[in-house]
Design a protein around this motif. Structure first.
Motif, short mmCIF file in Angstrom:
data_model
loop_
_atom_site.label_atom_id
_atom_site.label_comp_id
_atom_site.label_asym_id
_atom_site.label_seq_id
_atom_site.Cartn_x
_atom_site.Cartn_y
_atom_site.Cartn_z
N LEU A 142 -0.27 -3.35 -34.13
CA LEU A 142 -0.25 -4.57 -33.34
C LEU A 142 -0.29 -4.18 -31.86
O LEU A 142 0.44 -3.29 -31.44
CB LEU A 142 1.03 -5.36 -33.64
CG LEU A 142 1.12 -6.74 -33.04
CD1 LEU A 142 1.56 -7.73 -34.11
CD2 LEU A 142 2.13 -6.75 -31.93
N ALA A 143 -1.17 -4.83 -31.10
CA ALA A 143 -1.31 -4.54 -29.66
C ALA A 143 -1.21 -5.84 -28.89
O ALA A 143 -1.61 -6.90 -29.39
CB ALA A 143 -2.64 -3.85 -29.38
N GLY A 144 -0.68 -5.75 -27.67
CA GLY A 144 -0.55 -6.94 -26.84
C GLY A 144 -0.82 -6.63 -25.38
O GLY A 144 -0.60 -5.51 -24.92
N SER A 145 -1.29 -7.65 -24.65
CA SER A 145 -1.51 -7.52 -23.21
C SER A 145 -1.35 -8.88 -22.57
O SER A 145 -1.56 -9.91 -23.22
CB SER A 145 -2.89 -6.93 -22.91
OG SER A 145 -3.89 -7.71 -23.51
N VAL A 146 -0.97 -8.88 -21.31
CA VAL A 146 -0.78 -10.13 -20.58
C VAL A 146 -1.88 -10.28 -19.53
O VAL A 146 -2.27 -9.30 -18.88
CB VAL A 146 0.62 -10.20 -19.92
CG1 VAL A 146 0.81 -9.13 -18.87
CG2 VAL A 146 0.89 -11.57 -19.32
#
Length: 190
Positions: free
Chosen positions: A154-158
């Motif tokens: 799982l990867a996330g960025s804002v």
């Protein structure tokens, strides 16, 4: 005539007083300023959809789920920002997924002042990952990925909906970094 002389003298006295009061020294330009932005403390609620993972997210945000849990969007309308989360199952492609996540982060080097890596390890929950803080006027100022090394990635960025100016978005960016770290720390694999 006496009264005219008195008025003229009084006028001269008022003019001298006004000039002496108004001349207080050199005028200096004021520095640019930004609004002080304070955000309420986040209350975290569980994301518990029929997905292979769960985590806590800020109740002030609006969650939008995609098909098959592959992509999620956590919208912060007041901050004009969104945390994008992508999930992929691992099918012998962990090395490629890690490389892609790192490449996405290091593409920010052109605009970034610096990139700080913070490893995250939670062997009890089988969650391992990396949190990236990107300093400067980059398109994204925080990114992360987590995995169990065998089945889940799982990867996330804002991203903000405005041209990046780190000085002006710093309070919101700090708030969202805390929310992203909370996602990392509360994630559980199903």
């Amino acid at each position: 005539m006496n009264s005219i002389k008195k008025l003229a003298g009084l006028g001269a006295l008022i003019s001298v007083l006004a000039l002496s009061v108004s001349c207080g020294g050199d005028t200096l330009p004021k520095p640019k300023a930004y609004l002080r932005l304070d955000y309420p403390m986040g209350k975290y609620v569980p994301f518990d959809e029929p997905c292979p993972f769960t985590f806590g997210y800020n109740s002030l945000a609006k969650l939008k789920t995609g098909k098959d849990c592959g992509s999620l969007e956590i919208h912060y309308p007041k901050m004009k920002a969104t945390i994008y989360i992508n999930y992929k199952p691992i099918n012998g492609n962990l090395e490629k997924l890690l490389r892609d996540a790192q490449t996405l982060t290091y593409k920010q080097v052109v605009k970034a002042d610096d990139i700080r890596e913070q490893p995250y390890l939670n062997p009890e929950k089988k969650v391992y990952g990396m949190f990236y803080e990107v300093g400067g006027n980059a398109a994204t100022n925080a990114q992360f990925y987590v995995t169990d090394s065998t089945s889940h990635f799982l990867a996330g960025s804002v991203y903000f909906y405005a041209k990046p100016n780190f000085d002006s978005i710093m309070p919101a960016a700090s708030y969202l970094r805390d929310d992203m770290k909370n996602i990392m720390e509360t994630i559980k694999w199903k």
